[in-house]
Design a protein around this motif. Structure first.
Motif, short mmCIF file in Angstrom:
data_model
loop_
_atom_site.label_atom_id
_atom_site.label_comp_id
_atom_site.label_asym_id
_atom_site.label_seq_id
_atom_site.Cartn_x
_atom_site.Cartn_y
_atom_site.Cartn_z
N LEU A 39 -46.05 12.13 -23.50
CA LEU A 39 -44.94 11.70 -24.28
C LEU A 39 -44.40 10.34 -23.79
O LEU A 39 -44.04 9.50 -24.59
CB LEU A 39 -43.56 12.52 -23.91
N GLU A 40 -44.68 9.88 -22.58
CA GLU A 40 -44.28 8.42 -22.11
C GLU A 40 -45.28 7.43 -22.71
O GLU A 40 -44.68 6.49 -23.14
CB GLU A 40 -44.54 8.35 -20.44
N GLU A 41 -46.43 7.80 -22.94
CA GLU A 41 -47.46 7.03 -23.52
C GLU A 41 -47.08 6.84 -24.92
O GLU A 41 -47.09 5.55 -25.71
CB GLU A 41 -48.90 7.44 -23.45
N LYS A 42 -46.78 7.88 -25.51
CA LYS A 42 -46.36 8.16 -27.20
C LYS A 42 -44.91 7.13 -27.22
O LYS A 42 -44.66 6.44 -28.26
CB LYS A 42 -46.08 9.30 -27.58
N LYS A 43 -43.99 7.30 -26.32
CA LYS A 43 -42.74 6.66 -26.22
C LYS A 43 -43.20 5.08 -26.37
O LYS A 43 -42.60 4.26 -26.98
CB LYS A 43 -41.88 6.94 -25.08
N ALA A 44 -44.06 4.73 -25.46
CA ALA A 44 -44.41 3.20 -25.44
C ALA A 44 -45.05 2.63 -26.82
O ALA A 44 -44.69 1.58 -27.32
CB ALA A 44 -45.27 2.88 -24.10
N ASP A 45 -46.01 3.54 -27.22
CA ASP A 45 -46.54 3.21 -28.76
C ASP A 45 -45.30 3.05 -29.55
O ASP A 45 -45.42 2.15 -30.49
CB ASP A 45 -47.32 4.20 -29.09
N LEU A 46 -44.33 4.12 -29.66
CA LEU A 46 -43.44 4.27 -30.77
C LEU A 46 -42.51 3.04 -30.40
O LEU A 46 -42.27 2.45 -31.44
CB LEU A 46 -42.73 5.42 -30.52
N LYS A 47 -42.33 2.66 -29.15
CA LYS A 47 -41.40 1.64 -29.01
C LYS A 47 -41.99 0.20 -29.64
O LYS A 47 -41.28 -0.35 -30.25
CB LYS A 47 -41.11 1.40 -27.53
N ARG A 48 -43.29 -0.01 -29.27
CA ARG A 48 -43.95 -1.05 -29.94
C ARG A 48 -44.16 -0.99 -31.55
O ARG A 48 -43.74 -2.22 -32.02
CB ARG A 48 -45.31 -1.05 -29.37
N GLN A 49 -44.23 0.15 -31.96
CA GLN A 49 -44.29 0.20 -33.47
C GLN A 49 -42.90 -0.10 -34.02
O GLN A 49 -42.64 -0.73 -35.12
CB GLN A 49 -44.75 1.55 -33.91
N ILE A 50 -41.60 0.30 -33.27
CA ILE A 50 -40.47 -0.01 -33.76
C ILE A 50 -40.18 -1.33 -33.84
O ILE A 50 -39.53 -2.00 -34.84
CB ILE A 50 -39.48 0.90 -32.97
N GLU A 51 -40.36 -2.10 -32.55
CA GLU A 51 -40.45 -3.47 -32.61
C GLU A 51 -41.14 -4.41 -33.74
O GLU A 51 -40.41 -5.43 -34.20
CB GLU A 51 -40.83 -4.14 -31.11
N GLU A 52 -42.23 -3.96 -34.00
CA GLU A 52 -43.19 -4.54 -34.98
C GLU A 52 -42.14 -4.22 -36.46
O GLU A 52 -42.38 -5.22 -37.35
CB GLU A 52 -44.47 -3.94 -35.12
N PHE A 53 -41.98 -2.88 -36.54
CA PHE A 53 -41.43 -2.88 -37.83
C PHE A 53 -39.90 -3.53 -37.94
O PHE A 53 -39.87 -3.80 -39.08
CB PHE A 53 -41.29 -1.24 -37.84
N LYS A 54 -39.36 -3.49 -36.87
CA LYS A 54 -38.23 -4.30 -37.09
C LYS A 54 -38.37 -5.59 -37.42
O LYS A 54 -37.62 -6.31 -38.57
CB LYS A 54 -37.33 -4.33 -35.70
#
Length: 275
Positions: A118-133
């Motif tokens: 989950l922590e790895e998924k959180k890190a990937d998701l945060k990166r995707q969110i920043e890119e998407f933003k």
């Protein structure tokens, strides 16, 4: 355009406006971004829950290990007191607690693995969110610029929905005006023909015809007066010319008389001369 048609047009206009707002790319992007943020929040909550469960199992495991050590001490003390039966019971409890502690250790290991995932998924998701933003803001800026340009172009060329509404309103007003003008002309014609009587007047068709006859006679009288005045104006110049001719004639006659008189006088002078 009838009432039902106008109502239908109004409803379609409102629905099109709602659909247009629902299909706004900026709102769609913001909604997607919020969904990703909500998913990140769920992941963080999941990590927090797993961490709490792991801590609870670790506390239980630590207590079991303490009990195992306790039962081990009990067994030693029982053997020292030559109480093998108590030592056996202590060792049995020690074995049961050890088995439970091993089960808890396995569960704790699984929770740790899930937590890492989950922590790895959180890190990937945060990166995707920043890119998407970043992409979202870029696309929104481009869309707003294109939308503004389109509005300006539509306003200049008159092809936008608002201009279509304005044109439709003008057509409706023109049609209504033409209908009213035609109705007014028809009423005037009917009134002139005597089909309709004026409610504000006491005259009927006979009175109007008599009045028209009187007006015709008055016009003829005025024309006759004008004719007579024109005839008098033409006669006066002829009279003046005749008077001038008479004066010339009289002068000529006077001249003729004077020559004759002079001739006679000359004859008398000849007679009076001495021989």
């Amino acid at each position: 355009m009838g009432l039902l048609s106008r109502l239908s047009f109004l409803v379609r206009s409102k629905l099109n406006a709602l659909i247009g707002r629902a299909e706004d790319p900026a709102e769609t992007l913001d909604y997607s971004y919020q969904q990703m943020r909500d998913e990140l929040t769920d992941v963080e909550k999941g990590i927090a829950d797993i961490t709490a469960q792991k801590k609870r199992l670790e506390v239980q495991r630590d207590r079991l290990e303490e009990n195992i050590e306790k039962h081990n001490e009990q067994a030693r003390e029982a053997m020292a007191q030559d109480r093998e039966d108590l030592a056996k019971r202590a060792l049995e409890k020690k074995q049961a607690k050890r088995s439970q502690a091993e089960d808890l250790a396995g569960q704790i290991q699984n929770l740790e693995s899930t937590q890492r995932n989950l922590e790895e998924k959180k890190a990937d998701l945060k990166r995707q969110i920043e890119e998407f933003k970043t992409k979202k803001e870029t696309v929104k800026a481009r869309y707003e610029a294109a939308e503004a340009q389109t509005r300006v172009s539509e306003a200049v060329t008159g092809v936008g929905d608002e201009m279509e509404d304005v044109g439709r309103a003008i057509d409706q007003a023109t049609e209504k005006t033409e209908e009213m003008e035609a109705r007014a002309a028809a009423l005037d014609e009917l009134e002139d023909r005597g089909v309709l009587d004026n409610a504000m007047s006491d005259q009927d068709q006979i009175d109007r015809e008599l009045e028209a006859g009187r007006e015709d006679r008055n016009i003829e009288a005025e024309l006759e007066t004008l004719r007579e005045s024109e005839g008098t104006a033409e006669a006066e110049p002829e009279t003046e010319k005749e008077a001038e001719a008479e004066e010339v004639k009289a002068e000529l006659e006077a001249q003729v008389d004077e020559s004759e008189v002079e001739a006679e006088l000359e004859e008398l002078r000849e007679e009076e001369k001495p021989e």
